[in-house]
Design a protein around this motif. Structure first.
Motif, PDB file in Angstrom:
ATOM      1  N   LYS A 194      48.728  40.702  44.787  1.00 48.07           N
ATOM      2  CA  LYS A 194      47.623  41.535  45.276  1.00 48.07           C
ATOM      3  C   LYS A 194      47.522  42.839  44.499  1.00 48.07           C
ATOM      4  O   LYS A 194      46.476  43.170  43.946  1.00 48.07           O
ATOM      5  CB  LYS A 194      47.822  41.851  46.770  1.00 48.07           C
ATOM      6  CG  LYS A 194      47.963  40.630  47.639  1.00 48.07           C
ATOM      7  CD  LYS A 194      48.123  41.005  49.100  1.00 48.07           C
ATOM      8  CE  LYS A 194      49.416  41.759  49.399  1.00 48.07           C
ATOM      9  NZ  LYS A 194      50.634  40.937  49.194  1.00 48.07           N
ATOM     10  N   SER A 195      48.636  43.567  44.467  1.00 45.19           N
ATOM     11  CA  SER A 195      48.606  44.853  43.769  1.00 45.19           C
ATOM     12  C   SER A 195      48.262  44.649  42.301  1.00 45.19           C
ATOM     13  O   SER A 195      47.512  45.425  41.714  1.00 45.19           O
ATOM     14  CB  SER A 195      49.955  45.546  43.876  1.00 45.19           C
ATOM     15  OG  SER A 195      50.282  45.752  45.223  1.00 45.19           O
ATOM     16  N   ALA A 236      54.399  49.242  37.477  1.00 43.93           N
ATOM     17  CA  ALA A 236      55.689  48.835  38.031  1.00 43.93           C
ATOM     18  C   ALA A 236      55.410  47.889  39.173  1.00 43.93           C
ATOM     19  O   ALA A 236      54.319  47.864  39.722  1.00 43.93           O
ATOM     20  CB  ALA A 236      56.465  50.047  38.518  1.00 43.93           C
ATOM     21  N   GLY A 237      56.422  47.113  39.508  1.00 47.42           N
ATOM     22  CA  GLY A 237      56.190  46.022  40.436  1.00 47.42           C
ATOM     23  C   GLY A 237      56.115  46.402  41.901  1.00 47.42           C
ATOM     24  O   GLY A 237      56.834  45.829  42.699  1.00 47.42           O
ATOM     25  N   PRO A 247      51.135  36.799  50.927  1.00 50.28           N
ATOM     26  CA  PRO A 247      52.519  37.215  51.197  1.00 50.28           C
ATOM     27  C   PRO A 247      53.046  38.179  50.126  1.00 50.28           C
ATOM     28  O   PRO A 247      52.402  38.370  49.100  1.00 50.28           O
ATOM     29  CB  PRO A 247      53.293  35.903  51.173  1.00 50.28           C
ATOM     30  CG  PRO A 247      52.415  34.916  50.504  1.00 50.28           C
ATOM     31  CD  PRO A 247      51.020  35.371  50.640  1.00 50.28           C
ATOM     32  N   ASN A 248      54.209  38.749  50.356  1.00 52.28           N
ATOM     33  CA  ASN A 248      54.833  39.655  49.385  1.00 52.28           C
ATOM     34  C   ASN A 248      54.932  38.986  48.028  1.00 52.28           C
ATOM     35  O   ASN A 248      55.319  37.826  47.933  1.00 52.28           O
ATOM     36  CB  ASN A 248      56.242  40.050  49.823  1.00 52.28           C
ATOM     37  CG  ASN A 248      56.213  41.046  50.968  1.00 52.28           C
ATOM     38  OD1 ASN A 248      56.859  40.843  51.970  1.00 52.28           O
ATOM     39  ND2 ASN A 248      55.464  42.098  50.821  1.00 52.28           N
TER      40      ASN A 248
HETATM   41  N1  LIG Z   1      55.090  45.782  36.049  1.00 53.38           N
HETATM   42  C1  LIG Z   1      55.613  44.590  36.359  1.00 53.38           C
HETATM   43  N2  LIG Z   1      56.507  44.013  35.545  1.00 53.38           N
HETATM   44  C2  LIG Z   1      57.019  42.809  35.848  1.00 53.38           C
HETATM   45  N3  LIG Z   1      56.730  42.113  36.944  1.00 53.38           N
HETATM   46  C3  LIG Z   1      55.834  42.636  37.803  1.00 53.38           C
HETATM   47  C4  LIG Z   1      55.240  43.906  37.552  1.00 53.38           C
HETATM   48  N4  LIG Z   1      54.386  44.168  38.561  1.00 53.38           N
HETATM   49  C5  LIG Z   1      54.473  43.126  39.410  1.00 53.38           C
HETATM   50  N5  LIG Z   1      55.330  42.204  38.962  1.00 53.38           N
HETATM   51  C6  LIG Z   1      55.643  40.928  39.617  1.00 53.38           C
HETATM   52  O1  LIG Z   1      54.439  40.290  39.894  1.00 53.38           O
HETATM   53  C7  LIG Z   1      54.462  39.690  41.169  1.00 53.38           C
HETATM   54  C8  LIG Z   1      53.269  40.164  41.971  1.00 53.38           C
HETATM   55  O2  LIG Z   1      53.457  41.511  42.279  1.00 53.38           O
HETATM   56  P1  LIG Z   1      52.414  42.341  43.140  1.00 53.38           P
HETATM   57  O3  LIG Z   1      52.903  43.733  43.184  1.00 53.38           O
HETATM   58  O4  LIG Z   1      51.044  42.127  42.606  1.00 53.38           O
HETATM   59  O5  LIG Z   1      52.539  41.647  44.548  1.00 53.38           O
HETATM   60  P2  LIG Z   1      51.844  42.039  45.907  1.00 53.38           P
HETATM   61  O6  LIG Z   1      51.007  40.880  46.295  1.00 53.38           O
HETATM   62  O7  LIG Z   1      51.183  43.331  45.825  1.00 53.38           O
HETATM   63  O8  LIG Z   1      53.087  42.075  46.871  1.00 53.38           O
HETATM   64  P3  LIG Z   1      53.431  43.061  48.084  1.00 53.38           P
HETATM   65  O9  LIG Z   1      52.767  42.531  49.265  1.00 53.38           O
HETATM   66  O10 LIG Z   1      54.916  42.919  48.188  1.00 53.38           O
HETATM   67  O11 LIG Z   1      52.983  44.418  47.684  1.00 53.38           O
HETATM   68  C9  LIG Z   1      55.799  40.044  41.789  1.00 53.38           C
HETATM   69  O12 LIG Z   1      56.634  38.938  41.667  1.00 53.38           O
HETATM   70  C10 LIG Z   1      56.306  41.166  40.952  1.00 53.38           C
HETATM   71  O13 LIG Z   1      57.697  41.096  40.836  1.00 53.38           O
END
Ligand SMILES: Nc1ncnc2c1ncn2[C@@H]1O[C@H](COP(=O)(O)OP(=O)(O)OP(=O)(O)O)[C@@H](O)[C@H]1O
Ligand SMILES: [Mg+2]
Lengths: 262, 350, 261
Positions: free
Chosen positions: B63-64, A260-261, B58-59
């Motif tokens: 990263k995740s 999940a995102g 950034p958000n």
């Molecule tokens: N399971 C998913 N299905 C669809 N889109 C996703 C999914 N997981 C992440 N995303 C999208 O991928 C992009 C990157 O997400 P991610 O969680 O890797 O960001 P992040 O760098 O960890 O951000 P944050 O600092 O907010 O945690 C985001 O735009 C998110 O909406």
């Protein structure tokens, strides 16, 4: 395999201990589970006080049938309750952690909960089976006893596989609730009555498409020597097929898992 | 070969394009439309054993998602990952024993179980011997103060308590590589300090560490290498010190003057430099570009006008630097080294 | 009146949002209905039982299912959840009567429940060929009694959820209630077919007013003064349970303060 079983047992044990902390809740659930079996029994006894047989099934035989279905259904909450939380887990990305642990994901999912109302089902269903067997005309022999136990195990396997299969559909269906699984399993409730009361479409569906009839009807028919009793002996084969299918679908689903995102 | 090797790592999510409401859902059933979204876009990364890497951006930068790809939770759309020689999503079980993962936003503790039971379950899954388990628990108790938490049901833990218990859960089996996704999110200062202290110790033990965070204080003492990503692409990868050096063009000097001096006079003497009056009439702050002026030139210029009592040169804070990187301000500078191609790549996209 | 009307509409909207949950409940009920229909079809092929022939039994089972569906969309779960999660304290600070407020929400489900009932009735008519249609007087009596089912079921559900002030787990309580209601309302099997030791309690308990009464009026088993008597009993139960619920609630609030929320 041994290791997998150990992990399953430990996980289930931990949840059991947690549930038993709340004694009152435990008893309420057991009683509730039991009440539903009692309801089945009352229905049958009320009906059979007005007719001698239901499509050739006597009262004890019908009780045996319903009891088997109830008993097998009690195994779900006791041993596979965690499966029902799969939809929520997928939706919230909570399979991330199971995926990084060195244990099969399915085992971790299945053992993540326990429902004590299963105890009520087991007691109620078990008692009904006992009554049914004691009052039916069965030529007991060691082979028959062995066969009966084998068929019971197979029928339990079928139901548990259906639970996994139905819930694994959540990988495709999405949403927070296992709507598909609920529909699949609840529809099976119709199998607590002799299959022969239904129309040909239902009979075909329950035999070939979704094998509810192998959960209680065909095994009981074999034991009681009803017509086409031999079909009951196919139950283990159907069980193997269901396990295969459930595992396959779960695996395919897991490959679609997108977390999940956040 | 490095401990962690990723090449051209890419993850494309398919998002259903659905109109709102029941009608939209029904329509989607018949006519499936998806929008593709590149969350991670061709990332190359290699991490040596014992390294500790800060992974920032950034958000929504990805990263995740990268961490999920490196840990085998997600299957990459394209590209390869190898962790200690194994491919995480195919050799899941092998990989699982090497790694410890913490997603700060989510707990891995079983919700209905006391912490002790959760840890015991993990012990069984990782096949830890009783002696090793006991020793690990004692060690984790020392640094994280676990003892009080053990009998508590996970559901009832406060956020800080939960994070401590979760760290213990992630590190129980003494993994070779530890991925931490925002391990200090939502924590108060004292718990944060404790976690940071713990991370430092982890690093001294030789554990390989990859850490994402929005609180750059987390990485200052822990990580020597920083990787910055944005919109799924790597825009910087190098030592923390080098990043400060390279990106922190702007330096600030605070001066205590011997007598009150109007800033205009100083500004006249120092063209292309920003001179701002301080709180007192004898204080000024001079902000200059490190690439066009040296600190010596600035001091010399001021000394032409007035005697200087004290001076202080501000260290560039990584917060400032990263903020500017996020804002895209620092990428336009053509510079040699790895940062440049990143800058150009991002230029192409703009 | 206005705020209660607002609660009702809000509840309808919420049910539409969580339509899948409602769907699950109704599917469970539908398979139960299908099973019962098949059993009775087989049983009644030999001739009538206890005064019911196949056509009447079909109508009876449909009414049993429909009265079961009333109030199921809102569900006692929602009410229970608010107590278990401690939101009840917030609810109590609102300038509304707690019971009327919950009742308004309960009524908010009726729209969707009627849709489900219509679908089930259509299905029965289509697949089993027709349904007994009552005369105008019977129909009127039935309609009146059917309307009374909603407040009656509400009061029972409302009182049951009060158990949450004492226990943490509502699931078991709710199931136990469902089992008891199913049995003594006549939804499981017409009360006349129950053995004496169960028919006795069923006659004096309020649950018969949920299914047995509307069914008797629909099928014309009770006419004239007897029909009016049944309606009066039903209305009396609504009042008794409504005011009884107020008493229980007052008790429960005391438990709330004792437990410290
Ligand atoms: N399971 C998913 N299905 C669809 N889109 C996703 C999914 N997981 C992440 N995303 C999208 O991928 C992009 C990157 O997400 P991610 O969680 O890797 O960001 P992040 O760098 O960890 O951000 P944050 O600092 O907010 O945690 C985001 O735009 C998110 O909406
Ligand atoms: Mg993130």
């Amino acid at each position: 395999m041994r290791r997998t079983l150990r992990i399953y047992r430990r996980s289930l044990g931990a949840h059991l201990r947690a549930v038993l902390e709340y004694e009152a809740d435990f008893w309420i659930l057991v009683v509730a589970g039991l009440l539903f079996q009692v309801l089945n029994l009352i229905f049958l006894s009320a009906v059979f006080s007005h007719v001698p047989a239901l499509n050739g099934w006597s009262f004890p035989e019908a009780v045996l049938l319903a009891g088997t279905y109830g008993f097998v259904n009690g195994l779900g909450p006791l041993f596979f309750e965690g499966t029902w939380r799969l939809a929520g887990k997928i939706n919230h990305g909570e399979l991330d952690y199971p995926l990084i642990r060195p244990a099969p994901v399915l085992v971790q999912v299945v053992s993540a909960g326990i429902g004590m109302h299963g105890v009520g089902d087991l007691i109620g269903g078990g008692a009904m089976i006992g009554y049914g067997l004691a009052n039916s005309d069965i030529a007991w022999s060691p082979a028959r006893i062995g066969g009966a136990l084998l068929l019971l195990a197979a029928s339990a396997t079928i139901l548990l596989s259906l639970i996994v299969l139905g819930n694994a559909a959540s990988f495709w269906v999405g949403g927070n609730h296992p709507v598909f699984a609920m529909t699949l399993i609840r529809t099976g409730d119709m199998a607590k009555y002799p299959l022969s009361i239904y129309g040909v479409a239902v009979r075909a569906t329950f035999t070939v498409l979704v094998p509810y009839a192998f959960i209680s009807f065909f095994p009981a028919s074999w034991l009681l020597g009803k017509e086409s009793a031999w079909i009951g002996l196919l139950t283990p084969l159907v069980a193997v097929y269901c396990v295969y299918l459930a595992r396959l679908i779960f695996r395919q689903g897991l490959r679609r898992y997108d977390s999940a995102g956040h | 070969m490095s401990l962690v090797e990723a090449q051209g790592l890419t993850k494309i999510f398919r998002r259903p394009e659905k109109d709102p409401g029941l009608r939209g859902s029904l329509k989607h059933l018949v006519q499936r439309r998806f929008k593709e979204f590149r969350a991670v876009d061709g990332i190359d990364l290699s991490i040596e054993a014992g390294e500790s890497v800060a992974y920032v951006g950034p958000n929504g930068a990805g990263k995740s998602t990268t961490i999920k790809l490196l840990t085998g939770i997600l299957v990459p759309t394209s590209g390869t990952v190898r962790v200690a020689g194994a491919e995480p999503h195919t050799d899941r079980m092998v990989n699982a024993r090497n790694i410890g993962v913490l997603f700060g936003q989510r707990t891995q503790l079983w919700w209905d179980l006391p912490v002790r039971e959760s840890l015991a379950l993990l012990r069984d899954m990782y096949d830890l011997s009783p002696a090793f388990y006991k020793q690990r628990l004692e060690r984790l108790d020392d640094v994280l103060g676990l003892a009080d938490l053990l009998p508590v049901v996970a559901r009832k833990l406060s956020l800080g308590q939960r994070m401590r218990a979760d760290l213990a859960a992630a590190l129980l089996h003494q993994p070779k590589i530890v991925y931490l996704d925002e391990p200090t999110i939502g924590l108060d200062i004292s718990v944060k300090d404790r976690v940071r202290q713990f991370l430092r110790e982890l690093r001294q033990d030789g554990t390989t560490l990859m850490l994402t965070t929005h609180d750059l204080g987390d990485i200052e003492d822990v990580c020597e290498r920083i990787v910055i990503i944005d919109e799924g692409r790597k825009i910087f990868d190098g030592p923390l010190a080098q990043m400060k050096d390279r990106f922190a063009r702007v330096r600030r000097m605070r001066l205590q003057l011997a007598e009150p001096t109007p800033v205009e006079k100083l500004a006249e003497r120092l063209p292309d430099v920003e001179v701002v009056a301080g709180d007192a009439p004898t204080e000024v702050t001079v902000t200059f570009d490190r690439f066009t002026h040296t600190a010596g030139q600035i001091i010399a210029g001021v000394l032409d006008v007035v005697e200087v009592g004290e001076l202080h040169l501000d260290e560039p804070a990584i917060e400032d630097v990263v903020r500017k990187v996020y804002a895209g301000e620092l990428l336009r500078i053509p510079e040699p080294g790895p940062a440049r191609d990143a800058a150009e790549r991002s230029g192409e996209r703009a | 009146m206005r705020p209660y009307w607002g609660l009702l509409r809000m509840s309808t909207r919420r049910i539409l949002t969580y339509r899948l949950n409602s769907l699950i409940l109704w599917i469970g009920g539908a398979t139960f209905l299908a099973g019962s229909l098949a059993v009775w079809h087989a049983l009644l092929s030999q001739g009538e039982i206890g005064g019911y022939d196949w056509d009447q039994m079909k109508a009876y089972l449909l009414i049993g299912w429909a009265t079961g569906a009333i109030g199921s969309a809102y569900g006692d779960w929602w009410m229970a959840g608010r107590i278990l999660e401690g939101h009840v304290a917030t609810d109590l600070t609102k300038p509304l009567d707690y019971q009327w407020a919950r009742f308004s929400e309960h009524m908010g489900g009726l729209a969707t429940e009627f849709i489900a009932i219509t679908i089930a009735a259509t299905a029965i008519v289509t697949f089993t060929g027709g349904l007994v249609v009552p005369g105008p007087a019977q129909a009127l009596l039935f309609a009146a009694s059917f309307l009374l089912v909603a407040p009656l079921k509400f009061a029972i559900a409302y009182i049951t959820t009060m158990a949450c002030f004492w226990t943490q787990n509502f699931m078991g309580v709710s199931w136990a209630k469902d089992a008891i209601v199913t049995l003594f309302s006549g939804a499981l099997i017409p009360l006349a077919l129950l053995p004496a030791w169960l028919a006795g309690p069923a006659a004096v308990l309020p649950f018969a007013s949920i299914t047995a009464t509307p069914a008797a009026l629909y099928l014309g088993q009770a006419t004239g003064w007897e029909a009016l008597r049944l309606l009066a009993v039903q209305a009396a139960w609504v009042l008794v349970l409504w005011w009884g619920a107020r008493l229980v609630f007052r008790r429960a609030l005391r438990a709330l303060t004792v437990h410290g929320g």
